[in-house]
Every structure is written in structure tokens, then in C-alpha cells.
Design an enzyme around this catalytic site. Structure first.
Site, PDB file in Angstrom:
ATOM      1  N   ASP A 297       0.837  -1.201   0.000  1.00 36.15           N
ATOM      2  CA  ASP A 297       0.000   0.000   0.000  1.00 36.15           C
ATOM      3  C   ASP A 297       0.873   1.252   0.000  1.00 36.15           C
ATOM      4  O   ASP A 297       1.733   1.425   0.861  1.00 36.15           O
ATOM      5  CB  ASP A 297      -0.866  -0.012   1.266  1.00 36.15           C
ATOM      6  CG  ASP A 297      -1.793   1.183   1.323  1.00 36.15           C
ATOM      7  OD1 ASP A 297      -2.944   1.061   0.885  1.00 36.15           O
ATOM      8  OD2 ASP A 297      -1.354   2.252   1.812  1.00 36.15           O
TER       9      ASP A 297
ATOM     10  N   TYR B  16       2.487   9.933   0.175  1.00 36.62           N
ATOM     11  CA  TYR B  16       3.589   9.357   0.967  1.00 36.62           C
ATOM     12  C   TYR B  16       4.961   9.662   0.349  1.00 36.62           C
ATOM     13  O   TYR B  16       5.985   9.441   0.974  1.00 36.62           O
ATOM     14  CB  TYR B  16       3.460   7.830   1.089  1.00 36.62           C
ATOM     15  CG  TYR B  16       2.201   7.310   1.727  1.00 36.62           C
ATOM     16  CD1 TYR B  16       1.334   8.146   2.423  1.00 36.62           C
ATOM     17  CD2 TYR B  16       1.872   5.963   1.644  1.00 36.62           C
ATOM     18  CE1 TYR B  16       0.174   7.646   3.002  1.00 36.62           C
ATOM     19  CE2 TYR B  16       0.721   5.462   2.219  1.00 36.62           C
ATOM     20  CZ  TYR B  16      -0.128   6.303   2.885  1.00 36.62           C
ATOM     21  OH  TYR B  16      -1.273   5.807   3.444  1.00 36.62           O
TER      22      TYR B  16
ATOM     23  N   LYS C  90      -3.020   5.990  -3.846  1.00 36.43           N
ATOM     24  CA  LYS C  90      -4.123   6.894  -3.488  1.00 36.43           C
ATOM     25  C   LYS C  90      -3.879   8.268  -4.102  1.00 36.43           C
ATOM     26  O   LYS C  90      -2.717   8.659  -4.290  1.00 36.43           O
ATOM     27  CB  LYS C  90      -4.224   7.045  -1.959  1.00 36.43           C
ATOM     28  CG  LYS C  90      -4.137   5.713  -1.220  1.00 36.43           C
ATOM     29  CD  LYS C  90      -4.318   5.852   0.272  1.00 36.43           C
ATOM     30  CE  LYS C  90      -3.930   4.567   0.967  1.00 36.43           C
ATOM     31  NZ  LYS C  90      -2.475   4.380   1.153  1.00 36.43           N
TER      32      LYS C  90
ATOM     33  N   HIS D 202      -7.921   9.496  -1.238  1.00 34.44           N
ATOM     34  CA  HIS D 202      -7.210   9.373   0.040  1.00 34.44           C
ATOM     35  C   HIS D 202      -7.978   9.957   1.224  1.00 34.44           C
ATOM     36  O   HIS D 202      -7.868   9.490   2.355  1.00 34.44           O
ATOM     37  CB  HIS D 202      -5.848  10.066  -0.087  1.00 34.44           C
ATOM     38  CG  HIS D 202      -4.821   9.555   0.876  1.00 34.44           C
ATOM     39  ND1 HIS D 202      -3.484   9.553   0.602  1.00 34.44           N
ATOM     40  CD2 HIS D 202      -4.937   9.010   2.118  1.00 34.44           C
ATOM     41  CE1 HIS D 202      -2.820   9.038   1.635  1.00 34.44           C
ATOM     42  NE2 HIS D 202      -3.687   8.708   2.568  1.00 34.44           N
TER      43      HIS D 202
HETATM   44  C1  1BO Z   1      -2.794  11.189   6.226  1.00 33.38           C
HETATM   45  C2  1BO Z   1      -2.417   9.768   5.840  1.00 33.38           C
HETATM   46  C3  1BO Z   1      -3.386   8.776   6.361  1.00 33.38           C
HETATM   47  C4  1BO Z   1      -2.996   7.360   6.043  1.00 33.38           C
HETATM   48  O1  1BO Z   1      -2.965   7.086   4.679  1.00 33.38           O
END
Ligand code: 1BO
Length: 270
Positions: free
Chosen positions: A42, A47, A72, A105
Site C-alpha cells: 500500500d 507518501y 491513493k 485518500h
Molecule cells: C494522512 C495519511 C493517512 C494514512 O494514509
């Protein structure tokens, strides 16, 4: 590996979360995870590690099609054209022709949900992703998204661990046919000092983290624990050789409350 199915997607129940993993550490841990048997990774545009996730996957030697890859799109890219552009950028970084799953997201207050969902459905219809879903949506927004989406949504990825009561989200996911995917499933390591979990763990000769992951899997929830340590990778995957009793499941579920959220701010949670 236990697989959870929804809307045609086959999601391995334990995946590797990569939130906050960067650079060489990220590439190395993805490679090691895949060598150990993980088949679900994931990541997210936000990120800033998609390039390293792709590097780790290629270095592992595991065929791309054997791995369930999720990314995402962040809400600043939720206008339909931006969403497609953002996903194409993610694919370039990953060096992949498609992903298995792309998620919104976080809900947006700026772009109307129906417009974003059109873009998301288009991403699936044009082969940029095999499946689509959402993340951090509360029950009301989840119902709205399911009713507006032209393509099936397969999951809602949310924070979920023994300290956070997510019964409402879980019930809604189950009734709408979505898989719940749990991020921060071992509460950022806090479960390791928990006396209740340690007591149950010792009865099964397991760790508190393994009990926690097993508790999620037995609810048909997929979990994506993150770690940068090889020994933790192994530990987190070894949860398919024991089972919690109904009493143990109930005891762990009773530990949760609405105040147990680790991720502050940003949304109108249930
Ligand atoms: C703000 C990131 C939350 C986890 O994907």
C-alpha cells in the site's frame, strides 16, 4: 495467504503499509516483504515513496501481477482531469502500467464528490487501475459515494485498531459490500505494552501485535501494518496459524472507544 474479496478484487488480508517510509529504507523493506511472502503493498501519492515502492518490487523478483498494489490520490487532485493526471504520474513513478486499486485518500470539501467519482470510474474504465475505492470516509459519505459511483467501490481504508471503535464503519462496509482495510492496525506500536493483549498473546504463544492483526483478520478486515524492521515483517505475517476464541474477540473489541483515534483532525468521523 488469506484473501478478502469484494467487487471482483482479491485483496490479501495482510499487506505492507508504507506511510512514512522513505528512500532506501522503503525500497529495501518492500523488497524484503515480497521475498518473505507479502503480496499486498500500500502506497500513496502523498507518501512520496511510489518510486521506491516500484524499485523494491522489481528488486524482489516477484512478478508484478502476483502483487496487489494500492495507491491513493490526494484531494488537491480531485477534479476529474487532475485525478487522471495524478494517477498517471503515480504509474510513472511506480513504473507500472496499472495499479490494482486506487483510492480517494481523504474526502474533499472543495470538489463535488460526483465529479471526483466520475474521474475515478474513468480511471478504471481506461485501464489505469483494476479497482477503485475510498479512504477515511465516514458512513454518510461512504453511502453517498457508493450510490454515486458508476463502478463498484471495493474498500474503505480507515484507521482501525483495538483502541478505536469502528463498529459503525465496519457495519456499513459489510452491508455495502466493501472491504474495510485497516491502517495503523497495531496503533503505531502501542499494543505491544498492552496487558490485556499480552495475556491473550501468551495463551497462543504469539505477540500482542499478532493478536491484534489476528483480531482484524477474523473480522474479515484487511490490515496494512507498517514497519522498517525485518523481524517485524515476519511477525506481522505469521497470524494465520492460530485463532482467537469468541470470548477473546469480544474482550479485544470492548477495548475500543471513539476517543482512541491516533490521527488528529481533518474529518467528521463517526
Ligand atoms: C494522512 C495519511 C493517512 C494514512 O494514509
Amino acid at each position: 495467504m488469506h484473501i478478502i474479496e469484494a467487487g471482483g478484487a482479491r485483496i490479501p488480508a495482510i499487506g505492507l503499509g508504507t506511510w512514512e517510509l522513505r528512500g532506501r529504507t522503503c525500497a529495501r523493506i518492500v523488497e524484503q516483504a515480497l521475498r518473505l511472502g507479502y503480496r499486498h503493498i500500500d502506497t500513496a501519492q502523498m507518501y512520496d515513496n511510489e518510486r521506491e515502492v516500484g524499485e523494491g518490487l522489481r528488486a524482489s523478483g516477484v512478478p508484478r501481477d502476483d502483487v496487489f498494489v494500492t495507491t491513493k490520490v490526494w484531494p488537491t487532485h480531485f477534479a476529474p482531469n487532475d485525478l487522471i493526471r495524478s494517477l498517471k504520474e503515480s504509474l510513472v513513478k511506480l513504473r507500472m502500467t496499472d495499479v490494482d486499486l486506487v483510492l480517494l485518500h481523504w474526502p474533499s470539501t472543495r470538489v463535488p464528490l460526483n465529479e471526483t467519482l466520475e474521474g475515478l470510474a474513468h480511471a478504471k474504465q481506461t485501464g489505469l487501475t483494476r479497482h477503485i475505492g475510498i479512504s477515511n470516509f465516514n458512513v454518510t459519505l461512504m453511502r453517498e459515494a457508493v450510490s454515486l459511483s458508476a463502478e463498484p467501490l471495493v474498500c474503505n481504508q480507515v484507521e482501525y485498531h483495538p483502541y478505536l471503535d469502528q463498529a459503525k464503519v465496519l457495519d456499513a462496509c459489510n452491508s455495502l459490500g466493501l472491504v474495510t482495510v485497516a491502517y495503523s492496525p497495531i496503533a503505531k506500536g502501542r499494543v505491544k505494552d498492552d496487558r490485556t493483549l499480552a495475556r491473550i498473546a501468551s495463551l497462543h504463544r504469539k505477540t500482542a501485535a499478532q493478536v491484534c492483526l489476528r483480531w482484524l483478520v477474523q473480522q474479515n478486515v484487511a490490515a496494512i501494518p507498517r514497519t522498517s524492521k525485518l523481524e517485524r515483517l515476519q511477525e506481522n505475517l505469521a497470524v494465520f496459524d492460530f485463532a482467537l476464541s469468541d470470548d477473546e474477540m469480544t474482550t479485544i473489541s470492548a477495548m475500543g472507544s471513539s476517543k482512541g483515534r491516533l490521527l488528529a483532525g481533518g474529518a467528521d468521523w463517526d
